[in-house]
Design a protein around this motif. Structure first.
Motif, mmCIF file in Angstrom:
data_model
loop_
_atom_site.group_PDB
_atom_site.id
_atom_site.type_symbol
_atom_site.label_atom_id
_atom_site.label_comp_id
_atom_site.label_asym_id
_atom_site.label_seq_id
_atom_site.Cartn_x
_atom_site.Cartn_y
_atom_site.Cartn_z
ATOM 1 N N THR A 104 -8.019 6.632 0.399
ATOM 2 C CA THR A 104 -6.997 6.274 1.395
ATOM 3 C C THR A 104 -6.704 4.775 1.305
ATOM 4 O O THR A 104 -5.536 4.354 1.306
ATOM 5 C CB THR A 104 -7.468 6.660 2.818
ATOM 6 N N ASP A 105 -7.767 3.977 1.199
ATOM 7 C CA ASP A 105 -7.572 2.522 1.052
ATOM 8 C C ASP A 105 -6.754 2.223 -0.202
ATOM 9 O O ASP A 105 -5.879 1.357 -0.198
ATOM 10 C CB ASP A 105 -8.939 1.817 0.935
ATOM 11 N N LYS A 106 -7.067 2.978 -1.268
ATOM 12 C CA LYS A 106 -6.354 2.756 -2.538
ATOM 13 C C LYS A 106 -4.853 3.037 -2.356
ATOM 14 O O LYS A 106 -4.004 2.259 -2.786
ATOM 15 C CB LYS A 106 -6.964 3.681 -3.606
ATOM 16 N N ILE A 107 -4.547 4.158 -1.691
ATOM 17 C CA ILE A 107 -3.139 4.516 -1.434
ATOM 18 C C ILE A 107 -2.453 3.423 -0.611
ATOM 19 O O ILE A 107 -1.315 3.058 -0.868
ATOM 20 C CB ILE A 107 -3.060 5.863 -0.690
ATOM 21 N N MET A 108 -3.163 2.907 0.382
ATOM 22 C CA MET A 108 -2.565 1.889 1.257
ATOM 23 C C MET A 108 -2.262 0.604 0.483
ATOM 24 O O MET A 108 -1.338 -0.123 0.828
ATOM 25 C CB MET A 108 -3.488 1.602 2.455
ATOM 26 N N ARG A 109 -3.070 0.345 -0.558
ATOM 27 C CA ARG A 109 -2.847 -0.883 -1.365
ATOM 28 C C ARG A 109 -1.722 -0.731 -2.379
ATOM 29 O O ARG A 109 -1.140 -1.703 -2.840
ATOM 30 C CB ARG A 109 -4.140 -1.263 -2.105
ATOM 31 N N MET A 110 -1.437 0.530 -2.773
ATOM 32 C CA MET A 110 -0.438 0.751 -3.840
ATOM 33 C C MET A 110 0.971 0.424 -3.358
ATOM 34 O O MET A 110 1.267 0.598 -2.179
ATOM 35 C CB MET A 110 -0.426 2.233 -4.239
ATOM 36 N N ASP A 111 1.847 0.035 -4.300
ATOM 37 C CA ASP A 111 3.243 -0.103 -3.870
ATOM 38 C C ASP A 111 3.911 1.268 -3.978
ATOM 39 O O ASP A 111 3.371 2.204 -4.585
ATOM 40 C CB ASP A 111 3.982 -1.210 -4.637
ATOM 41 N N SER A 112 5.088 1.394 -3.376
ATOM 42 C CA SER A 112 5.676 2.726 -3.224
ATOM 43 C C SER A 112 5.999 3.380 -4.568
ATOM 44 O O SER A 112 5.893 4.592 -4.718
ATOM 45 C CB SER A 112 6.903 2.662 -2.328
ATOM 46 N N THR A 113 6.349 2.579 -5.584
ATOM 47 C CA THR A 113 6.683 3.160 -6.890
ATOM 48 C C THR A 113 5.429 3.778 -7.523
ATOM 49 O O THR A 113 5.464 4.901 -8.044
ATOM 50 C CB THR A 113 7.233 2.056 -7.834
ATOM 51 N N GLU A 114 4.339 3.047 -7.423
ATOM 52 C CA GLU A 114 3.083 3.526 -7.994
ATOM 53 C C GLU A 114 2.620 4.793 -7.252
ATOM 54 O O GLU A 114 2.186 5.776 -7.851
ATOM 55 C CB GLU A 114 2.050 2.402 -7.807
ATOM 56 N N ARG A 115 2.769 4.751 -5.923
ATOM 57 C CA ARG A 115 2.360 5.881 -5.088
ATOM 58 C C ARG A 115 3.118 7.157 -5.446
ATOM 59 O O ARG A 115 2.556 8.248 -5.473
ATOM 60 C CB ARG A 115 2.688 5.534 -3.633
ATOM 61 N N ARG A 116 4.403 6.987 -5.746
ATOM 62 C CA ARG A 116 5.237 8.174 -6.015
ATOM 63 C C ARG A 116 4.856 8.895 -7.311
ATOM 64 O O ARG A 116 5.284 10.019 -7.553
ATOM 65 C CB ARG A 116 6.718 7.793 -6.035
ATOM 66 N N GLU A 117 4.030 8.254 -8.144
ATOM 67 C CA GLU A 117 3.589 8.898 -9.390
ATOM 68 C C GLU A 117 2.438 9.885 -9.148
ATOM 69 O O GLU A 117 2.156 10.730 -9.975
ATOM 70 C CB GLU A 117 3.099 7.825 -10.391
#
Ligand code: NCD
Length: 309
Positions: free
Chosen positions: A27-40
């Motif tokens: 969850t922490d990792k997701i919160m740190r990611m930017d939206s483009t990275e998250r969408r992958e």
């Protein structure tokens, strides 16, 4: 292979401390990611939701979570517009919806409904609330909120107040807290005390005291978890009216609490927390709702990706 891959999420009891902490790190990792990275993370994956009871946050946070990791969602949130009205069974509806999706999210008024759905579904099932029994993703969100806001879970004194008889979030939270070294104080009207049949197992791992008086330990608590009286689950409206408004967390009570204590609530709130608390530094229930989006995105990312993310 990541151990959460293709796994159903039916009960918080299926998660040990190590697994919970792993979900918190993701969850922490997701919160740190930017939206483009998250969408992958789960690009092109489909979540199907099937809600036999009303919901705002849980359904929308799943919707928003799957969209944030690149997936999409479809489903039924108003059962009166589905074939259930024509008499279709839960089993058939689940089978059909699992054909159209990669993961199925179910909310249903019966205890055991999610476990049953998982048996007939060809895709993983996530329990978004089963009767008065469990709400595991809410508990993960609640534990994550405590960890984020208090920087730890072990060692805390936690008060849980309200409808402890019918509130499913309470049972999942207690089982989750059983993995930690915490002191729990339960506060409810006599008629809404925690169900002893459902706490038999928890008692082996968690020590808790019970009271009808919210003031009894109020000055010692680090966390106050407030719940709504579950009107819809009362067999008799008269009984509901007797306990309605039993506890109202207002400024007077907040002043008696530790300066850094936090107030949580799974929401929806009725009158059990007065709105003047909302702007205090202690009110964390809206942050809790936001964390729900990230914890669910992490859970979905882990369920849908063989190698994690
Ligand atoms: C809870 C539920 O459905 O059990 N809501 C939620 O998912 N946040 C709590 C409630 O309805 O009181």
């Amino acid at each position: 292979m990541n151990k959460f891959y293709q796994k159903d999420i039916i009960s918080i009891k299926d998660f040990d401390k190590e697994q919970l902490e792993e979900i918190f790190s993701f969850t922490d990792k997701i919160m740190r990611m930017d939206s483009t990275e998250r969408r992958e993370i789960s690009k092109g994956k489909t979540l199907a939701y099937l809600f036999y009871e009303p919901s705002t946050r849980t359904r929308l946070s799943f919707d928003s979570a799957i969209a944030s990791i690149g997936g999409n969602s479809l489903g039924i949130s108003d059962i009166s517009s589905s074939s259930t009205q024509k008499g279709e069974s839960l089993a058939d509806t689940v089978k059909i919806m699992s054909i159209y999706s990669d993961v199925l999210v179910l909310r249903h008024p019966l205890d055991g409904s999610s476990r049953f759905a998982a048996e007939v579904s060809s895709k993983p099932v996530i329990n978004a609330g089963s009767g008065t029994e469990e709400h595991p993703t809410q508990a993960i969100q609640d534990l994550f909120t405590i960890k984020k806001e208090k920087k730890m879970i072990d060692g805390l004194k936690i008060g849980i107040v309200g409808d402890l008889k019918y509130g499913r979030t309470v049972y999942s939270l207690l089982h989750g807290l059983g993995n930690y070294d915490v002191d729990v104080h339960l506060i409810s009207p006599e008629s809404l005390r925690i169900r002893t049949d459902s706490t038999y197992e928890i008692k082996k791992r968690l020590s808790f005291s019970e009271s009808t008086d919210i003031e009894e330990h109020i000055d010692e608590l680090d966390v106050l978890y407030v719940t709504r009286i579950q009107k819809e689950r009362f067999p008799d409206e008269e009984e509901y009216l007797k306990v309605k408004g039993s506890y109202i967390v207002g400024m007077d009570l907040l002043k008696k609490m530790k300066d850094d204590a936090i107030v949580l609530h799974p929401l929806p709130r009725l009158d059990e927390i007065s709105t003047d608390i909302d702007s205090t530094k202690n009110a964390k229930y809206f942050d809790q709702a936001e964390y729900g989006k990230y914890t669910r995105a992490a859970l979905l990312g882990l369920t849908l990706n063989q190698d994690g993310f």
